[in-house]
Write an enzyme that holds these catalytic residues in place. Structure first.
Site, PDB file in Angstrom:
ATOM      1  N   GLU A   1       0.897  -1.359  -0.038  1.00  0.00           N
ATOM      2  CA  GLU A   1       0.037   0.059  -0.039  1.00  0.00           C
ATOM      3  C   GLU A   1       0.899   1.208  -0.020  1.00  0.00           C
ATOM      4  O   GLU A   1       0.551   2.297  -0.213  1.00  0.00           O
ATOM      5  CB  GLU A   1      -0.996  -0.015   1.249  1.00  0.00           C
ATOM      6  CG  GLU A   1      -1.899  -0.926   1.083  1.00  0.00           C
ATOM      7  CD  GLU A   1      -2.807  -0.613   0.235  1.00  0.00           C
ATOM      8  OE1 GLU A   1      -3.227   0.281  -0.373  1.00  0.00           O
ATOM      9  OE2 GLU A   1      -3.772  -1.713  -0.361  1.00  0.00           O
TER      10      GLU A   1
ATOM     11  N   GLU B   1       3.315 -21.371   5.677  1.00  0.00           N
ATOM     12  CA  GLU B   1       4.208 -22.343   5.618  1.00  0.00           C
ATOM     13  C   GLU B   1       3.990 -23.667   6.123  1.00  0.00           C
ATOM     14  O   GLU B   1       3.282 -23.574   7.159  1.00  0.00           O
ATOM     15  CB  GLU B   1       5.489 -21.915   6.287  1.00  0.00           C
ATOM     16  CG  GLU B   1       5.310 -21.578   8.126  1.00  0.00           C
ATOM     17  CD  GLU B   1       4.520 -20.225   8.426  1.00  0.00           C
ATOM     18  OE1 GLU B   1       4.032 -19.994   9.589  1.00  0.00           O
ATOM     19  OE2 GLU B   1       4.392 -19.327   7.399  1.00  0.00           O
TER      20      GLU B   1
END
Length: 583
Positions: free
Chosen positions: A388, A416
């Site tokens: 952003e 993960e």
């Protein structure tokens, strides 16, 4: 006593080894030069049949004895090897059949036990990448393929400052099959020599009468480069390894020839990727592995292993609660109450945050970067903040990066799954060419993620500013310069730090990045005067800002934006220089 890193490069034909002093590695890293080894040794690898794993280990042992004849204290071993290495750098997951002995973990365990130092494995293409990074080969907002060519073909991808691992995997370009064999076989200079057994390999590249023989090989390399673009959008491919050594030695203009062939055969979308030769050749994987060993030495020295019983966020907010028996209304009110507590307790960390913001602003003004490092939710929250910043404040995309355990390619949708949080992030810090001007902000709510600790330790070791965001209120830790405590306490669902701790983390990141951008002048009043006009809503926002600041009409604001290529900051500067619009 001088501390030494042992670097090994294990290929299908040779084991190459070198020792480097830590002082030399440090100096080379900071001065962007190739580190000079104390000594180098080369041996046949004894990996192909009829040799056994014992033959390989014996050859390795003899090579290491020769290398360690120089005085010094061995502090780390790093190994560049063919094949796919697991993310943590502990074992080889996949390798060509003739190198299958390397999958036997016994030889790695022998090294650990024999020398009692950290031992780290890395794929040879990634090692080449780490050797090339400090030399300035990897930079900018682009995608670069690193392709060492020797007995076979290795390939690794660097994208916008980071190692790129789609689907948590290495890029197996060499395994692509064609009717004429796979890319490994096409590119192999050993295979090329076998195709022309009566011609010396040097003569093949040096003598004009063999141009016809070489033509099909060069055209094959062009097809491989083009395939890499289609698969990974590589703007540039860096060619290293034994092929680079050979063409540099004989003065063959490989880079120019391949680039001319690529220009003559543009891709379907009109793109023309480029090739660059890594003149350092086979020295790069040795140097890259040595840099990795040096970085691991720094990280391991200050590793802080936190006992599970000491991780406060694993405790229950209220062990007497039976959440499954609550009504929806009761449960959401309990969640709301806990979230409010977390917001209030965060106030005690604001002075620490303010200090960090000041240091970040100083470093960015000096040309440094802001690098976030996290695992799981922490890494994804950092990534949200990172993406952003450019569109909101017009800040360069290559100046704010996020690194997530397991790789950023699939981080937005995957978590993960193979102990990535416990792996080291030193390879990624090296590939990013971390510098003294940079700031590394590590996010680990428990404070225990080695992926985060290793990045901070390496950053601190080279003089970058290192900050840890964690839950616990601790003043000092050995691997970082500063700590920002979340103070969020126990979670409603014990251990689920995506909840209160996640909310507090997002607040800290919001405060840190927004205050930094304001301090750098990317906001005027309460308006984002450097925003990027990349969609209709943002164009309307830019028009509104111009109308508010300068009293323009809707049509005039759009006309001026269009005239200045929809660059709001440029438009504002144009208005300030033009008295017609400047009130």
């Amino acid at each position: 006593m001088n501390q030494i890193v042992l670097s090994l490069d294990i290929g299908g034909t040779w084991i190459k080894g070198a020792t480097y002093s830590c002082e030399e590695l440090s100096n080379a890293y900071f001065h962007h030069t190739l580190p000079q080894p104390l000594n180098m040794v080369k041996r046949e690898s004894c990996l192909a049949a009829p040799f056994t794993i014992h033959d390989f280990q014996s050859a390795l042992n003899e090579l290491i004895k020769d290398l360690l004849s120089i005085r010094g204290e061995l502090c780390s071993i790093a190994i560049s090897t063919a094949g796919v290495v697991d993310y943590a750098g502990k074992r080889i997951k996949f390798v060509a059949p003739h190198l299958s002995s390397l999958k036997n973990i016994a030889w790695v365990e022998w090294l650990k036990n024999e020398f009692d130092v950290p031992v780290t494995l890395i794929n040879d293409a990634n090692a080449t990448m780490l050797g090339a990074a400090p030399l300035g080969y990897l930079n900018g907002l682009k995608t670069i393929g690193v392709m060492p060519i020797g007995t076979g073909l290795g390939f690794s991808v660097w994208r916008n400052g980071r190692v790129w691992t789609p689907d948590f995997s290495y890029t197996l370009l060499g395994c692509i099959e064609t009717p004429d064999g796979n890319f490994d076989q096409w590119a192999s200079i050993v295979g090329l020599a076998k195709r022309y057994p009566d011609i010396a390999l040097e003569d093949l590249f040096k003598m004009d009468k063999y141009k016809v023989c070489l033509k099909s090989y060069l055209e094959g390399l062009v097809k491989i480069v083009q395939t890499a673009y289609y698969m990974y959008h590589t703007n540039e491919v860096l060619i290293g390894g034994g092929l680079a050594d050979l063409v540099v030695h004989v003065g063959f203009p490989l880079e120019d020839i391949l680039n001319n062939l690529l220009k003559d055969h543009p891709l379907a979308d009109g793109t023309i990727p480029s090739v660059r030769l890594l003149d350092e050749g086979n020295r790069l994987p040795l140097a890259g592995a040595a840099m990795l060993g040096y970085g691991e030495h720094i990280a391991q020295k200050s590793r802080w292993i936190k006992p599970y019983s000491a991780i406060s966020t694993e405790n229950a907010y209220d062990a007497s609660l039976h959440l499954e028996k609550m009504t929806h209304d009761e449960f959401v009110r309990l969640l709301w109450k806990a979230e409010q507590e977390a917001g209030v307790w965060l106030e005690d960390s604001l002075s620490d945050l303010s200090l960090v913001i000041g240091r970040v602003v100083e470093r960015l003004k000096s040309g440094g970067r802001l690098l976030y490092v996290g695992a799981g939710t922490s890494g994804r929250l950092a990534a949200i903040d990172t993406v952003e910043i450019a569109c909101t404040f017009g800040f360069p995309r290559d100046k704010v990066l996020t690194f997530i355990a397991g790789g950023v390619a699939d981080a937005s949708i995957e978590i993960e799954c193979d102990f990535e949080e416990d792996a080291s992030s030193v390879p990624e810090m090296l590939a990013a060419s971390l510098s003294k001007n940079d700031v590394v902000v590590g996010i680990s709510v428990s404070g225990s993620a080695y992926y985060v600790q290793s990045a901070l330790a390496f950053a601190k070791g080279i003089g970058a500013y290192s900050v840890l965001i964690q839950e616990e209120d601790v003043k000092d830790l050995p691997f970082c310069d500063k700590i920002i405590s979340l103070r969020t306490g126990y979670e409603i669902v014990a251990g689920s730090t995506r909840m209160k701790a996640g909310t507090a983390t997002k607040k800290i990141l919001n405060f840190l990045s927004t205050a930094t951008m304001v301090s750098l002048g990317n906001v005027y009043g309460c308006y984002m005067t450097h925003l990027e006009c990349i969609n209709e809503k943002l164009i309307c926002r830019a028009q509104h800002i111009l109308q508010t600041l300068f009293g323009l009409t809707n049509d005039d604001s759009f006309t001026l934006l269009e005239k200045n290529r929809f660059d709001l900051n440029r438009t504002i500067n144009f208005i300030l220089k033009d008295n017609q619009y400047h009130e």
